[in-house]
Enzyme design. Structure first.
Site, mmCIF file in Angstrom:
data_model
loop_
_atom_site.group_PDB
_atom_site.id
_atom_site.type_symbol
_atom_site.label_atom_id
_atom_site.label_comp_id
_atom_site.label_asym_id
_atom_site.label_seq_id
_atom_site.Cartn_x
_atom_site.Cartn_y
_atom_site.Cartn_z
ATOM 1 N N ASP A 14 105.726 -11.875 1.365
ATOM 2 C CA ASP A 14 105.703 -12.725 2.552
ATOM 3 C C ASP A 14 104.453 -12.385 3.355
ATOM 4 O O ASP A 14 104.225 -11.228 3.705
ATOM 5 C CB ASP A 14 106.965 -12.466 3.393
ATOM 6 C CG ASP A 14 107.034 -13.382 4.606
ATOM 7 O OD1 ASP A 14 107.144 -14.604 4.411
ATOM 8 O OD2 ASP A 14 106.968 -12.879 5.744
ATOM 9 N N GLU A 98 104.218 -17.491 -1.234
ATOM 10 C CA GLU A 98 104.418 -18.818 -0.682
ATOM 11 C C GLU A 98 103.125 -19.607 -0.839
ATOM 12 O O GLU A 98 102.037 -19.069 -0.644
ATOM 13 C CB GLU A 98 104.771 -18.681 0.792
ATOM 14 C CG GLU A 98 105.266 -19.944 1.410
ATOM 15 C CD GLU A 98 105.785 -19.672 2.809
ATOM 16 O OE1 GLU A 98 106.715 -20.362 3.214
ATOM 17 O OE2 GLU A 98 105.258 -18.778 3.482
ATOM 18 N N CYS A 151 119.921 -16.229 4.004
ATOM 19 C CA CYS A 151 120.373 -14.886 3.671
ATOM 20 C C CYS A 151 120.199 -14.711 2.163
ATOM 21 O O CYS A 151 120.720 -15.504 1.387
ATOM 22 C CB CYS A 151 121.837 -14.711 4.075
ATOM 23 S SG CYS A 151 122.608 -13.247 3.357
ATOM 24 N N CYS A 173 128.113 -12.906 5.410
ATOM 25 C CA CYS A 173 128.358 -11.686 4.631
ATOM 26 C C CYS A 173 128.062 -10.412 5.416
ATOM 27 O O CYS A 173 128.181 -9.311 4.896
ATOM 28 C CB CYS A 173 127.539 -11.712 3.332
ATOM 29 S SG CYS A 173 125.762 -11.528 3.589
ATOM 30 N N ASP A 180 111.244 -10.197 7.581
ATOM 31 C CA ASP A 180 110.174 -10.386 6.607
ATOM 32 C C ASP A 180 110.584 -9.964 5.199
ATOM 33 O O ASP A 180 110.216 -10.608 4.217
ATOM 34 C CB ASP A 180 108.925 -9.613 7.042
ATOM 35 C CG ASP A 180 108.417 -10.076 8.407
ATOM 36 O OD1 ASP A 180 108.558 -11.279 8.693
ATOM 37 O OD2 ASP A 180 107.912 -9.243 9.173
HETATM 38 ZN ZN ZN Z 1 124.769 -13.549 3.927
#
Ligand code: ZN
Length: 236
Positions: A14, A98, A151, A173, A180
């Site tokens: 990233d 990216e 996530c 969760c 990052d």
């Molecule tokens: Zn999660």
């Protein structure tokens, strides 16, 4: 000197302003301090130049000083980018970043940001040719992919994530995320998904160790998150 990896490790990277690069294995890399020092010096030398009378010999001297700092910045930056890209390519089989819209970003006139953008572009180019030279895989992920807001554990997406938020907890969760690192993990997983589904630049994929969880085949809905686009743009 690190030895080239034969383990088939995949890494997501990233690129950002807080840190130059954050990887999916949790490493954070910053621009060298010397580079920041040179950049401050550049600002000063440019101010001095602007105050000199046109056509004067003092102006010519000031112009040469600016050029000298520019050279220093280029050398320092290239050295950093070469070392970091070499290390990442040596240690990994698949490198996922990216896809940066460099052309669009160049319209930004802020000096500090434009220097960052040049660095990102050069860095990706270096990763790409170094990876290809060793038969490794360089994979770009579409910039609309919501890497920050998803996530990586349960693929739950948060509605909004302010840029000031560096850590967040997934409501689903309850995993605590470093913003990052989570983004880098999502990039890695998305890159591997593209490679294994054969929709990437390269149809073949070497024996890469995917996480057991993996990513489900159909994440088309995730890939077109427009909100993530806004977050990403604002962070540039
Ligand atoms: Zn999660």
């Amino acid at each position: 000197m690190p030895q080239p990896s034969r383990e088939g490790k995949a890494i997501g990277i990233d690129l950002g302003l807080n840190h130059f690069a954050v990887t999916s294995d949790g490493s954070k890399f910053d621009n060298p301090r010397l580079l920041n020092k040179h950049q401050q010096n550049l600002k000063l030398k440019q101010q001095q130049l602007s105050r000199k009378q046109k056509g004067s010999s003092n102006r010519n001297k000031a112009r040469k000083k600016v050029a000298r700092v520019h050279r220093k910045i280029n050398n320092c930056s290239a050295d950093f980018l070469h070392k970091l890209s070499r290390r990442i390519v040596n240690e990994n089989q698949v490198i996922v970043v990216e896809n940066l819209n460099i052309k669009g970003m160049m319209q930004n006139h802020c000096l500090a940001k434009s220097i960052h953008q040049v660095g990102w572009g050069m860095f990706c180019t270096m990763l790409k040719y170094k990876a290809q030279a060793e038969g490794k895989i360089y994979q770009e992920v579409d910039r609309f992919f919501p890497s920050s807001k998803t996530c990586h554990v349960c693929l739950n997406q948060v509605g909004s994530l302010s840029l000031a938020v560096r850590n967040w907890t997934c409501r689903h969760c309850l995993t605590l995320h470093d913003r990052d690192v989570n983004a880098a993990l999502n990039l890695r997983d998305e890159g591997l998904r593209i490679l294994t589904s054969g929709t990437g630049d390269k149809a073949c994929c070497p024996d890469v160790s995917r996480t057991k969880r993996g990513r489900k085949k159909s994440t088309t809905a995730l890939s077109v998150g427009q909100e993530a686009y806004c977050v990403r743009e604002a962070s540039l």
